[in-house]
Design a protein around this motif. Structure first.
Motif, PDB file in Angstrom:
ATOM      1  N   GLU A  41      -3.660 -14.144  -0.343  1.00  0.00           N
ATOM      2  CA  GLU A  41      -3.800 -11.938  -0.335  1.00  0.00           C
ATOM      3  C   GLU A  41      -2.489 -12.004  -1.036  1.00  0.00           C
ATOM      4  OE1 GLU A  41      -3.260  -8.867   1.979  1.00  0.00           O
ATOM      5  OE2 GLU A  41      -3.810 -10.385   3.599  1.00  0.00           O
ATOM      6  N   TRP A  45      -4.663  -9.996  -3.889  1.00  0.00           N
ATOM      7  CA  TRP A  45      -4.438  -8.325  -4.128  1.00  0.00           C
ATOM      8  C   TRP A  45      -4.527  -7.551  -5.101  1.00  0.00           C
ATOM      9  CZ3 TRP A  45      -2.052  -3.722  -3.581  1.00  0.00           C
ATOM     10  CH2 TRP A  45      -2.739  -3.093  -3.034  1.00  0.00           C
ATOM     11  N   ARG A  46      -5.078  -6.636  -5.203  1.00  0.00           N
ATOM     12  CA  ARG A  46      -5.611  -5.739  -5.872  1.00  0.00           C
ATOM     13  C   ARG A  46      -6.001  -4.662  -5.251  1.00  0.00           C
ATOM     14  NH1 ARG A  46      -3.040  -9.022  -7.869  1.00  0.00           N
ATOM     15  NH2 ARG A  46      -2.532  -9.785 -10.427  1.00  0.00           N
ATOM     16  N   ASP A  47      -5.840  -4.062  -5.399  1.00  0.00           N
ATOM     17  CA  ASP A  47      -6.607  -2.361  -4.784  1.00  0.00           C
ATOM     18  C   ASP A  47      -8.388  -2.126  -5.623  1.00  0.00           C
ATOM     19  OD1 ASP A  47      -7.778   0.108  -2.841  1.00  0.00           O
ATOM     20  OD2 ASP A  47      -6.269   0.961  -3.892  1.00  0.00           O
ATOM     21  N   VAL A 181      -8.010  -8.680   6.621  1.00  0.00           N
ATOM     22  CA  VAL A 181      -8.320  -7.223   5.953  1.00  0.00           C
ATOM     23  C   VAL A 181      -9.237  -6.857   5.958  1.00  0.00           C
ATOM     24  CG1 VAL A 181      -7.191  -9.143   4.197  1.00  0.00           C
ATOM     25  CG2 VAL A 181      -9.833  -9.396   3.882  1.00  0.00           C
ATOM     26  N   SER A 185      -8.654   0.147   6.348  1.00  0.00           N
ATOM     27  CA  SER A 185      -6.877   1.066   6.527  1.00  0.00           C
ATOM     28  C   SER A 185      -6.750   1.427   4.888  1.00  0.00           C
ATOM     29  CB  SER A 185      -6.263   0.211   6.339  1.00  0.00           C
ATOM     30  OG  SER A 185      -6.160  -0.981   5.602  1.00  0.00           O
ATOM     31  N   PRO A 186      -6.512   2.148   4.595  1.00  0.00           N
ATOM     32  CA  PRO A 186      -6.090   2.347   2.949  1.00  0.00           C
ATOM     33  C   PRO A 186      -5.936   1.044   1.907  1.00  0.00           C
ATOM     34  CG  PRO A 186      -4.904   4.478   4.051  1.00  0.00           C
ATOM     35  CD  PRO A 186      -4.915   3.568   5.414  1.00  0.00           C
ATOM     36  N   LYS A 187      -4.495   0.318   2.588  1.00  0.00           N
ATOM     37  CA  LYS A 187      -4.864  -1.049   1.930  1.00  0.00           C
ATOM     38  C   LYS A 187      -5.836  -1.673   1.772  1.00  0.00           C
ATOM     39  CE  LYS A 187      -1.597  -4.972   1.419  1.00  0.00           C
ATOM     40  NZ  LYS A 187      -0.912  -6.087   2.069  1.00  0.00           N
ATOM     41  N   TYR A 188      -6.986  -2.648   2.497  1.00  0.00           N
ATOM     42  CA  TYR A 188      -8.166  -2.563   2.962  1.00  0.00           C
ATOM     43  C   TYR A 188      -9.241  -2.657   2.779  1.00  0.00           C
ATOM     44  CZ  TYR A 188      -4.424  -6.343   4.133  1.00  0.00           C
ATOM     45  OH  TYR A 188      -3.901  -7.343   4.653  1.00  0.00           O
ATOM     46  N   ARG A 189      -9.755  -0.949   2.291  1.00  0.00           N
ATOM     47  CA  ARG A 189     -10.997   0.027   2.107  1.00  0.00           C
ATOM     48  C   ARG A 189     -11.771  -1.216   1.267  1.00  0.00           C
ATOM     49  NH1 ARG A 189      -8.841   4.610   2.616  1.00  0.00           N
ATOM     50  NH2 ARG A 189      -9.591   4.754   4.261  1.00  0.00           N
ATOM     51  N   TYR A 191     -10.242  -3.554  -0.808  1.00  0.00           N
ATOM     52  CA  TYR A 191      -9.827  -5.639  -1.228  1.00  0.00           C
ATOM     53  C   TYR A 191     -10.735  -6.082   0.199  1.00  0.00           C
ATOM     54  CZ  TYR A 191      -7.455  -9.586  -1.716  1.00  0.00           C
ATOM     55  OH  TYR A 191      -6.768 -10.911  -1.834  1.00  0.00           O
TER      56      TYR A 191
END
Length: 319
Positions: A41, A45-47, A181, A185-189, A191
Motif C-alpha cells: 500500500e 496508494w493513490r486516491d 482498506v 474512510s476518506p482515504k480508502y473510499r 482505494y
C-alpha cells in the motif's frame, strides 16, 4: 490419498490445533501478510479505484500463488499435504483467540468493571468503547462473535473445501485486506473499493452457511430463520446481515441499532426486534458456545461435501 481426504483430515487437524493453541502471540502468518500488504500500500496508494484493484490483485493473488506453490510442492507426500492443510487451516481460523477475548470481556462485565471491558473491546471490534454502557458492550461482543464465526471459521472452510490450501489462504487474504482498506474512510473510499467488493463476494457462501447452521445449532431454529428472512436484507452488509440476524433469532436477542465507529454514528436496523430482548452479559457465553457448535458443524458439512463430490467424480472417471 485423494485431495478430498487431504482436506478433511487437514482441516480437522487445523481446527483442533486452533482449539488447543489459539493464535500465536508472535509471528502469526496473517500478521505477516498484513505487514506485507501495508508495504504494498505504501508503494501503490493513490486516491483511485484502479490502484486499489492493483493492490488487491497483488496481495490476494500473491497469497493464493504462494499457497498453490506450497501445495504443489508437497503433493507427492500425503502426510505432508495433510500437514500443510492443517497448518494453513490453523493459521487462517481465529475462533479460539476470539472466544477467549469475548469471554474475558464477559468476565469484566460480570464483575461490574465497565472500564476494563471498554479497554478490552478494541481488541475484539472497532466500536468506540467510550460511547457504550455495559449492555452496549455486551451487544457489540455478541455481534462480533457472530460475524467472526463467518469470517474466521466457516468462510475459510468453505473455500478450503472448494480450492484446498489456496482457497484457505486466499479467503483469509481477502478478509484481511477488507479489514485494512475496505472501510469507507476518506482515504480508502476509492482505494479500498476492490478489496471490499471482493470480500463481499468471497464471504457470500460462508455467511449463508453460517446463518443456516446457527439456525440448526441454536435454541430457536424457527426464530433464527424468521429473523434471517425478515431483517437480514436491512443490514448494510450483505454478509453480516444474515449471520447477525440468524444469531439474534437463535439466541432470542435484539442486535443492531445505533453504533459508533471512529467517531461516526450509524443507525442500523434492529435485528430480531419483534421477538428478541435486550442483550445481557450472560448472552456472551451463549453466543460463544453457539459459534463453537457452528464451527464443528461447518467442518462436517464442508469436509462431507468435498468427500461426496470427490467420490462422484471418481465414479464418473471410472465409468
Amino acid at each position: 490419498m485423494r485431495a478430498e481426504r487431504v482436506f478433511a483430515y487437514g482441516a480437522a487437524a487445523g481446527l483442533l490445533g486452533d482449539l488447543l493453541l489459539g493464535d500465536p502471540r508472535r509471528g502469526h502468518p496473517v500478521a505477516a501478510f498484513g505487514r506485507a500488504a501495508g508495504a504494498v500500500e505504501q508503494v501503490l496508494w493513490r486516491d483511485h479505484r484502479a490502484w486499489g484493484v492493483l493492490h488487491t490483485a497483488v496481495c490476494a493473488g500473491g497469497a493464493v500463488a504462494a499457497a498453490a506453490l506450497g501445495a504443489r510442492a508437497v503433493r507427492p507426500s500425503p502426510a505432508a499435504s495433510v500437514a500443510l492443510t492443517g497448518a494453513v487451516t490453523w493459521a487462517v481460523v481465529g475462533a479460539t483467540t476470539h472466544a477467549r477475548a469475548a469471554r474475558a470481556l464477559g468476565r469484566a462485565l460480570e464483575a461490574g468493571d465497565v472500564e476494563a471491558a471498554r479497554a478490552r473491546l478494541p481488541h475484539l471490534c472497532g466500536r468506540d468503547p467510550q460511547a457504550l454502557d455495559a449492555d452496549g458492550i455486551a451487544r457489540a461482543v455478541v455481534e462480533s462473535v457472530a460475524e467472526n464465526t463467518s469470517d474466521a471459521v466457516v468462510g475459510a472452510l468453505v473455500w478450503g473445501a472448494v480450492a484446498g490450501v489456496p482457497g484457505l489462504a486466499g479467503f483469509r487474504a481477502v478478509n484481511t485486506l477488507d479489514a485494512m482498506v475496505g472501510h469507507r474512510s476518506p482515504k480508502y473510499r476509492r482505494y479500498g473499493w476492490a478489496s471490499a467488493r471482493l470480500d463481499d463476494v468471497a464471504g457470500w457462501p460462508g455467511a449463508r452457511l453460517t446463518a443456516a447452521l446457527a439456525a440448526v445449532a441454536g435454541g430457536d431454529p424457527r426464530g433464527a430463520v424468521r429473523a434471517w428472512r425478515a431483517d437480514a436484507h436491512q443490514h448494510p452488509s450483505p454478509n453480516a446481515g444474515p449471520v447477525e440476524a440468524s444469531f439474534a433469532g437463535a439466541l432470542g436477542v435484539r442486535l443492531g441499532g445505533t453504533l459508533s465507529y471512529g467517531g461516526r454514528v450509524e443507525h442500523r436496523p434492529v435485528l430480531n426486534g419483534a421477538a428478541g430482548r435486550a442483550v445481557q452479559v450472560t448472552d456472551i457465553e451463549r453466543a460463544v458456545r453457539l459459534s463453537q457448535r457452528v464451527g464443528v458443524l461447518a467442518l462436517g458439512v464442508c469436509a462431507g461435501a468435498r468427500l461426496l463430490l470427490g467420490r462422484r467424480a471418481a465414479r464418473g472417471r471410472a465409468s
